[in-house]
Design an enzyme around this catalytic site. Structure first.
Site, PDB file in Angstrom:
ATOM      1  N   PHE A 128      18.713  83.935  88.724  1.00 42.83           N
ATOM      2  CA  PHE A 128      19.538  82.908  88.083  1.00 42.83           C
ATOM      3  C   PHE A 128      19.858  83.382  86.676  1.00 42.83           C
ATOM      4  O   PHE A 128      18.956  83.729  85.914  1.00 42.83           O
ATOM      5  CB  PHE A 128      18.803  81.567  88.012  1.00 42.83           C
ATOM      6  CG  PHE A 128      19.639  80.489  87.369  1.00 42.83           C
ATOM      7  CD1 PHE A 128      20.622  79.836  88.088  1.00 42.83           C
ATOM      8  CD2 PHE A 128      19.465  80.148  86.039  1.00 42.83           C
ATOM      9  CE1 PHE A 128      21.423  78.855  87.492  1.00 42.83           C
ATOM     10  CE2 PHE A 128      20.249  79.173  85.428  1.00 42.83           C
ATOM     11  CZ  PHE A 128      21.233  78.528  86.171  1.00 42.83           C
ATOM     12  N   ASP A 213      16.967  89.967  81.789  1.00 42.88           N
ATOM     13  CA  ASP A 213      17.200  88.570  81.425  1.00 42.88           C
ATOM     14  C   ASP A 213      15.843  87.929  81.157  1.00 42.88           C
ATOM     15  O   ASP A 213      15.094  87.597  82.084  1.00 42.88           O
ATOM     16  CB  ASP A 213      17.945  87.854  82.565  1.00 42.88           C
ATOM     17  CG  ASP A 213      18.220  86.386  82.229  1.00 42.88           C
ATOM     18  OD1 ASP A 213      17.675  85.886  81.220  1.00 42.88           O
ATOM     19  OD2 ASP A 213      18.974  85.747  82.986  1.00 42.88           O
ATOM     20  N   LYS A 242      16.525  79.727  75.192  1.00 42.27           N
ATOM     21  CA  LYS A 242      15.445  78.741  75.359  1.00 42.27           C
ATOM     22  C   LYS A 242      14.477  78.755  74.174  1.00 42.27           C
ATOM     23  O   LYS A 242      14.748  78.168  73.138  1.00 42.27           O
ATOM     24  CB  LYS A 242      14.731  78.971  76.692  1.00 42.27           C
ATOM     25  CG  LYS A 242      15.647  78.672  77.903  1.00 42.27           C
ATOM     26  CD  LYS A 242      14.898  78.717  79.199  1.00 42.27           C
ATOM     27  CE  LYS A 242      15.759  78.507  80.420  1.00 42.27           C
ATOM     28  NZ  LYS A 242      16.034  77.119  80.757  1.00 42.27           N
TER      29      LYS A 242
HETATM   30  N1  PLP Z   1      18.904  83.108  82.550  1.00 40.91           N
HETATM   31  C1  PLP Z   1      17.772  82.546  82.973  1.00 40.91           C
HETATM   32  C2  PLP Z   1      16.667  83.415  83.475  1.00 40.91           C
HETATM   33  C3  PLP Z   1      17.616  81.153  82.942  1.00 40.91           C
HETATM   34  O1  PLP Z   1      16.479  80.609  83.378  1.00 40.91           O
HETATM   35  C4  PLP Z   1      18.677  80.365  82.450  1.00 40.91           C
HETATM   36  C5  PLP Z   1      18.568  78.892  82.428  1.00 40.91           C
HETATM   37  O2  PLP Z   1      17.718  78.294  83.005  1.00 40.91           O
HETATM   38  C6  PLP Z   1      19.839  80.997  82.014  1.00 40.91           C
HETATM   39  C7  PLP Z   1      19.919  82.366  82.069  1.00 40.91           C
HETATM   40  C8  PLP Z   1      20.993  80.184  81.481  1.00 40.91           C
HETATM   41  O3  PLP Z   1      20.648  79.617  80.262  1.00 40.91           O
HETATM   42  P1  PLP Z   1      21.516  78.380  79.688  1.00 40.91           P
HETATM   43  O4  PLP Z   1      21.260  77.231  80.593  1.00 40.91           O
HETATM   44  O5  PLP Z   1      20.969  78.187  78.302  1.00 40.91           O
HETATM   45  O6  PLP Z   1      22.937  78.808  79.698  1.00 40.91           O
END
Ligand code: PLP
Length: 399
Positions: A128, A213, A242
Site C-alpha cells: 500500500f 516506503d 505519519k
Molecule cells: N505508504 C504507506 C506504507 C502507508 O501506510 C500509507 C498510509 O497509510 C501511505 C503510503 C499513504 O500515506 P498518506 O495517507 O499520508 O497519503
C-alpha cells in the site's frame, strides 16, 4: 446525514482530548490508544514539547512559500541528512505525496542519464503506497484501482519474499524496486533481512534504484530509526510521513545526492510541503525521537509486545491464528471478522486498534507505550476473545 464524502465507514465516536496513550470522547470516556491515528501519533497525545513548538510557531509566521528560504525546513532537512543515509530531502504534506516524489525522482534520474525508457518500477503484491492515481497504480491492489480509469503505466507486481520472481520480472525498462520493509495496510508482513539484502544486490547488479516506503514502518516504529536498518542495507530513496509530524500533516522523500540532483528547478513542487508550522513541529518530533534512549525504548517495547502476544496466542489458539510484523507494528491474524472485532474492542473494551488486509488486527501504539499499557491492552484483547467465546457457547447451547 453527514455532508462528507462517504469514503470512510466512520464510527460516530469523536474525541475531545488526548493525553499520552489515552483519548477521551465527548462523554468523557477513556480509550487506550493502540491505533495512534494509524501510526501517526508516535509521541502519543498532547506531548508538551511538540505542543509548545506548534504554539510558538503559530505566533511567528504560518506560511510563506517554497520560493523563499524556510529556516525550519532547512534545519529539519539537514538533521534528517545527518541522521540517515540521505543527502537530500523533499518535504510533502502526506505519505502519498512523498511516494509521488519518490516515483518521479526514480524515473527522472534515469531520464537525466539519457535512459528515458527506464521508467518501470517493480513493486509487490499486498503493498500500500497511498490513494493518489500514481500510488494506487504502485500499490496494485485491484480493489483500489477499480473504477478509476486506466491505471498509471509502469508498475509490475510480484509476491514479496520471492527473489526468483523479482529477477524474472526485471526487464530493460525496469529502473527501480519499491517496497515497504514491513507491509502495513496489506496485512502486517515483515520482509526478512535476507530478502531486503537480496533486493539490494539485485538493484546493484542491474543498475536499479532501491526505493523504500517507510511511511508506516519508519521513524522508530520497529525500534530503529528506519526499519531497513535491521537488514544492514543502504537504500537510494526512502519515503516517510505519519510519525514525522506526530499528528501535524508532514511527509518527506529522502534520497541519495546524485539521485536527487536530477530533480532540477521546475521538476517538482508543493505549495505547502515543509511549511514553517509543519517543519517546526517536525523538528520538535525529531528532538524527541533522537533523544538518547527513545529508540531503545521503542525497541524494548516492541519486543515486550511480541512476548505478550505470544502468551495471548497460546491462551486463545482458536482465535489467534498467527502473529506478524516487527516491533510496534504488530499484526494478529484472527478468526473473528477483523472489522467486527475492531468495533467490539472499541465499544465494549475501550481500546483502539485497526484492521489490516488478510483479517489481521493491527496494533500500532504510540512509541511512548509502556509495558503496563501493553499488559492493559492484552487484558482488553483477552476480554474480547472471552466474550466472543462465551457468545459462541451460548448460541451453540441455544441451538
Ligand atoms: N505508504 C504507506 C506504507 C502507508 O501506510 C500509507 C498510509 O497509510 C501511505 C503510503 C499513504 O500515506 P498518506 O495517507 O499520508 O497519503
Amino acid at each position: 446525514m453527514s455532508a462528507l464524502y462517504g469514503t470512510y465507514a466512520r464510527s460516530e465516536l469523536a474525541f475531545e482530548r488526548g493525553e499520552g496513550m489515552r483519548l477521551y470522547d465527548q462523554h468523557g470516556r477513556e480509550y487506550l490508544d493502540f491505533q495512534a491515528g494509524i501510526a501517526v501519533n508516535a509521541l502519543g497525545h498532547g506531548d508538551p514539547h511538540i505542543v509548545g513548538a506548534l504554539k510558538a510557531a503559530a505566533d511567528r509566521v504560518w506560511h510563506t512559500s517554497n520560493v523563499f528560504t524556510i529556516p525550519e525546513q532547512e534545519r529539519l532537512g539537514q538533521r534528517l541528512v545527518d541522521a540517515t543515509f540521505a543527502d537530500k530531502v523533499f518535504f510533502t504534506n502526506s505519505g502519498a505525496e512523498a511516494l509521488e516524489c519518490a516515483i518521479k525522482t526514480a524515473r527522472h534520474y534515469f531520464w537525466a542519464k539519457g535512459q528515458p525508457d527506464r521508467y518501470e518500477i517493480l513493486a509487490f503484491t499486498g503493498s500500500f503506497h497511498g490513494r493518489t492515481l500514481g500510488t494506487i497504480a504502485a500499490g496494485g491492489n485491484p480493489a483500489y484501482l477499480e473504477g478509476f480509469g486506466p491505471a498509471l503505466a509502469g508498475f509490475k507486481h510480484v509476491p514479496p519474499g520471492d527473489l526468483h520472481a523479482v529477477r524474472e520480472a526485471i526487464g530493460p525498462q525496469t529502473c527501480a524496486i519499491l517496497i515497504e520493509p514491513v507491509q502495513g495496510e496489506g496485512g502486517v508482513t515483515a520482509m526478512s533481512n535476507e530478502f531486503m539484502q537480496g533486493l539490494r544486490a539485485i538493484c546493484d547488479e542491474n543498475d536499479m534504484l532501491l526505493v523504500l516506503d517507510e511511511v508506516q514502518c519508519g521513524y522508530g516504529r520497529t525500534g530503529r530509526f528506519f526499519a531497513f536498518e535491521w537488514s544492514g542495507i543502504t537504500p537510494d530513496i526512502v519515503t516517510v510521513a505519519k510519525a514525522i509530524g506526530g499528528g501535524f500533516p508532514l511527509g518527506a522523500c529522502l534520497a541519495r545526492g546524485d539521485v536527487a540532483d536530477s530533480m532540477a528547478p521546475g521538476t517538482h513542487g508543493s505549495t505547502y510541503g515543509g511549511n514553517p508550522l509543519a517543519t517546526t513541529v517536525g523538528n520538535a518530533v525529531l528532538d524527541r525521537i533522537l533523544a538518547p534512549g527513545f529508540l531503545d525504548h521503542a525497541n524494548q517495547m516492541g519486543q515486550r509486545l511480541f512476548w505478550h502476544l505470544q502468551q495471548l496466542a497460546q491462551k486463545y489458539p482458536d482465535q489467534v491464528l498467527e502473529l506478524r510484523g516487527k516491533g510496534l507494528l504488530a499484526g494478529i491474524k484472527i478468526t473473528p471478522p477483523v472489522r467486527d472485532f475492531v468495533a467490539r474492542l472499541r465499544d465494549d473494551h475501550k481500546m483502539l486498534a485497526i484492521g489490516a488486509g488478510d483479517n489481521v488486527l493491527r496494533l500500532i501504539p504510540p512509541l511512548i507505550v509502556s509495558e503496563a499499557d501493553i499488559e492493559d491492552a492484552m487484558a482488553r484483547l483477552g476480554a474480547a476473545f472471552d466474550a466472543i467465546a462465551a457468545e459462541e457457547t451460548a448460541s451453540a447451547v441455544a441451538e
